[in-house]
Design a protein around this motif. Structure first.
Motif, PDB file in Angstrom:
ATOM      1  N   GLU A 154      34.745  -8.213 -49.646  1.00  0.00           N
ATOM      2  CA  GLU A 154      34.896  -9.033 -48.450  1.00  0.00           C
ATOM      3  C   GLU A 154      35.550  -8.220 -47.336  1.00  0.00           C
ATOM      4  O   GLU A 154      36.579  -7.579 -47.543  1.00  0.00           O
ATOM      5  CB  GLU A 154      35.753 -10.255 -48.768  1.00  0.00           C
ATOM      6  CG  GLU A 154      35.875 -11.213 -47.609  1.00  0.00           C
ATOM      7  CD  GLU A 154      36.643 -12.467 -47.956  1.00  0.00           C
ATOM      8  OE1 GLU A 154      36.960 -13.219 -47.029  1.00  0.00           O
ATOM      9  OE2 GLU A 154      36.939 -12.695 -49.146  1.00  0.00           O
ATOM     10  N   GLY A 155      34.926  -8.207 -46.174  1.00  0.00           N
ATOM     11  CA  GLY A 155      35.428  -7.432 -45.043  1.00  0.00           C
ATOM     12  C   GLY A 155      34.670  -6.129 -44.847  1.00  0.00           C
ATOM     13  O   GLY A 155      34.683  -5.558 -43.768  1.00  0.00           O
ATOM     14  N   GLY A 156      34.008  -5.634 -45.888  1.00  0.00           N
ATOM     15  CA  GLY A 156      33.223  -4.412 -45.778  1.00  0.00           C
ATOM     16  C   GLY A 156      32.000  -4.639 -44.895  1.00  0.00           C
ATOM     17  O   GLY A 156      31.435  -5.729 -44.894  1.00  0.00           O
ATOM     18  N   ALA A 157      31.605  -3.631 -44.111  1.00  0.00           N
ATOM     19  CA  ALA A 157      30.474  -3.771 -43.192  1.00  0.00           C
ATOM     20  C   ALA A 157      29.464  -2.652 -43.435  1.00  0.00           C
ATOM     21  O   ALA A 157      29.835  -1.496 -43.595  1.00  0.00           O
ATOM     22  CB  ALA A 157      30.961  -3.725 -41.745  1.00  0.00           C
ATOM     23  N   PHE A 158      28.195  -3.029 -43.417  1.00  0.00           N
ATOM     24  CA  PHE A 158      27.112  -2.073 -43.655  1.00  0.00           C
ATOM     25  C   PHE A 158      25.984  -2.368 -42.676  1.00  0.00           C
ATOM     26  O   PHE A 158      25.519  -3.504 -42.584  1.00  0.00           O
ATOM     27  CB  PHE A 158      26.637  -2.185 -45.106  1.00  0.00           C
ATOM     28  CG  PHE A 158      25.321  -1.525 -45.387  1.00  0.00           C
ATOM     29  CD1 PHE A 158      25.159  -0.165 -45.195  1.00  0.00           C
ATOM     30  CD2 PHE A 158      24.246  -2.260 -45.851  1.00  0.00           C
ATOM     31  CE1 PHE A 158      23.941   0.451 -45.449  1.00  0.00           C
ATOM     32  CE2 PHE A 158      23.025  -1.661 -46.108  1.00  0.00           C
ATOM     33  CZ  PHE A 158      22.879  -0.307 -45.904  1.00  0.00           C
ATOM     34  N   ASP A 159      25.543  -1.356 -41.929  1.00  0.00           N
ATOM     35  CA  ASP A 159      24.446  -1.505 -40.980  1.00  0.00           C
ATOM     36  C   ASP A 159      23.452  -0.381 -41.245  1.00  0.00           C
ATOM     37  O   ASP A 159      23.677   0.763 -40.852  1.00  0.00           O
ATOM     38  CB  ASP A 159      24.967  -1.437 -39.541  1.00  0.00           C
ATOM     39  CG  ASP A 159      23.869  -1.694 -38.511  1.00  0.00           C
ATOM     40  OD1 ASP A 159      22.730  -2.016 -38.914  1.00  0.00           O
ATOM     41  OD2 ASP A 159      24.151  -1.560 -37.310  1.00  0.00           O
ATOM     42  N   GLY A 160      22.386  -0.702 -41.962  1.00  0.00           N
ATOM     43  CA  GLY A 160      21.381   0.298 -42.302  1.00  0.00           C
ATOM     44  C   GLY A 160      20.450  -0.235 -43.367  1.00  0.00           C
ATOM     45  O   GLY A 160      20.432  -1.422 -43.671  1.00  0.00           O
ATOM     46  N   LYS A 161      19.694   0.678 -43.959  1.00  0.00           N
ATOM     47  CA  LYS A 161      18.727   0.333 -44.995  1.00  0.00           C
ATOM     48  C   LYS A 161      19.311   0.723 -46.354  1.00  0.00           C
ATOM     49  O   LYS A 161      19.919   1.786 -46.487  1.00  0.00           O
ATOM     50  CB  LYS A 161      17.419   1.081 -44.744  1.00  0.00           C
ATOM     51  CG  LYS A 161      16.321   0.756 -45.731  1.00  0.00           C
ATOM     52  CD  LYS A 161      15.058   1.520 -45.392  1.00  0.00           C
ATOM     53  CE  LYS A 161      15.154   2.888 -46.024  1.00  0.00           C
ATOM     54  NZ  LYS A 161      13.934   3.678 -45.984  1.00  0.00           N
ATOM     55  N   CYS A 162      19.116  -0.136 -47.345  1.00  0.00           N
ATOM     56  CA  CYS A 162      19.610   0.140 -48.695  1.00  0.00           C
ATOM     57  C   CYS A 162      18.427   0.345 -49.640  1.00  0.00           C
ATOM     58  O   CYS A 162      17.517  -0.475 -49.691  1.00  0.00           O
ATOM     59  CB  CYS A 162      20.466  -1.022 -49.189  1.00  0.00           C
ATOM     60  SG  CYS A 162      21.035  -0.819 -50.888  1.00  0.00           S
ATOM     61  N   THR A 163      18.450   1.455 -50.379  1.00  0.00           N
ATOM     62  CA  THR A 163      17.458   1.715 -51.413  1.00  0.00           C
ATOM     63  C   THR A 163      18.188   1.757 -52.747  1.00  0.00           C
ATOM     64  O   THR A 163      19.120   2.542 -52.922  1.00  0.00           O
ATOM     65  CB  THR A 163      16.744   3.061 -51.169  1.00  0.00           C
ATOM     66  OG1 THR A 163      16.137   3.018 -49.879  1.00  0.00           O
ATOM     67  CG2 THR A 163      15.695   3.324 -52.228  1.00  0.00           C
ATOM     68  N   MET A 164      17.784   0.897 -53.667  1.00  0.00           N
ATOM     69  CA  MET A 164      18.396   0.853 -54.992  1.00  0.00           C
ATOM     70  C   MET A 164      17.554   1.694 -55.949  1.00  0.00           C
ATOM     71  O   MET A 164      16.346   1.484 -56.072  1.00  0.00           O
ATOM     72  CB  MET A 164      18.472  -0.591 -55.513  1.00  0.00           C
ATOM     73  CG  MET A 164      19.272  -1.525 -54.638  1.00  0.00           C
ATOM     74  SD  MET A 164      21.028  -1.166 -54.558  1.00  0.00           S
ATOM     75  CE  MET A 164      21.548  -1.604 -56.185  1.00  0.00           C
ATOM     76  N   VAL A 165      18.197   2.651 -56.593  1.00  0.00           N
ATOM     77  CA  VAL A 165      17.529   3.512 -57.558  1.00  0.00           C
ATOM     78  C   VAL A 165      17.674   2.858 -58.926  1.00  0.00           C
ATOM     79  O   VAL A 165      18.785   2.667 -59.410  1.00  0.00           O
ATOM     80  CB  VAL A 165      18.163   4.920 -57.567  1.00  0.00           C
ATOM     81  CG1 VAL A 165      17.510   5.795 -58.617  1.00  0.00           C
ATOM     82  CG2 VAL A 165      18.073   5.550 -56.199  1.00  0.00           C
TER      83      VAL A 165
END
Length: 123
Positions: free
Chosen positions: A102-113
């Motif tokens: 909670e509180g973490g921020a992510f702006d981009g594309k996520c690829t799960m391996v």
């Protein structure tokens, strides 16, 4: 951040302090903690900890990462990326496991391996 077993075995081997500014790439192994500023790519064989006060304008390649500062760049983790409460990533990530607190921020594309099991290949 670490469970009790990991606390005993994971000792910080490299520390970049708050008042340290590095322009250039970093490469190495062992647990590293970054509290300063890095402008350059990070190629690390083991775990990377990005502290609250840190700023990295970097692409990061590592085993696992614990991000609690700001990263502008792409992050590739062989295992787990943990985005802590004050962590911010502006860039794409490629990970096996992802934890966003909670509180973490992510702006981009996520690829799960996803590892391919040998049973699935033979079918």
């Amino acid at each position: 951040m670490f469970n009790d077993k990991e606390k005993n075995t994971n000792k910080i081997e490299t520390l970049i302090g708050e008042k340290c500014n590095i322009v250039g790439s970093l490469q190495g192994d062992g647990l590293i903690k970054i509290d300063g500023t890095i402008e350059g790519d990070i190629f690390w064989q083991d775990d990377v900890i990005i502290g609250v006060s840190s700023y990295c304008k970097s692409n990061i390649n590592c085993k696992s990462a614990f991000i609690n500062g700001k990263v502008e760049g792409n992050v590739v983790c062989e295992d787990t990326l943990t985005l802590e409460n004050y962590g911010k990533i502006l860039g794409d990530i490629t990970v096996k496991n992802l934890i966003i607190k909670e509180g973490g921020a992510f702006d981009g594309k996520c690829t799960m391996v996803i590892p391919v099991k040998s049973e699935e290949v033979s079918e």
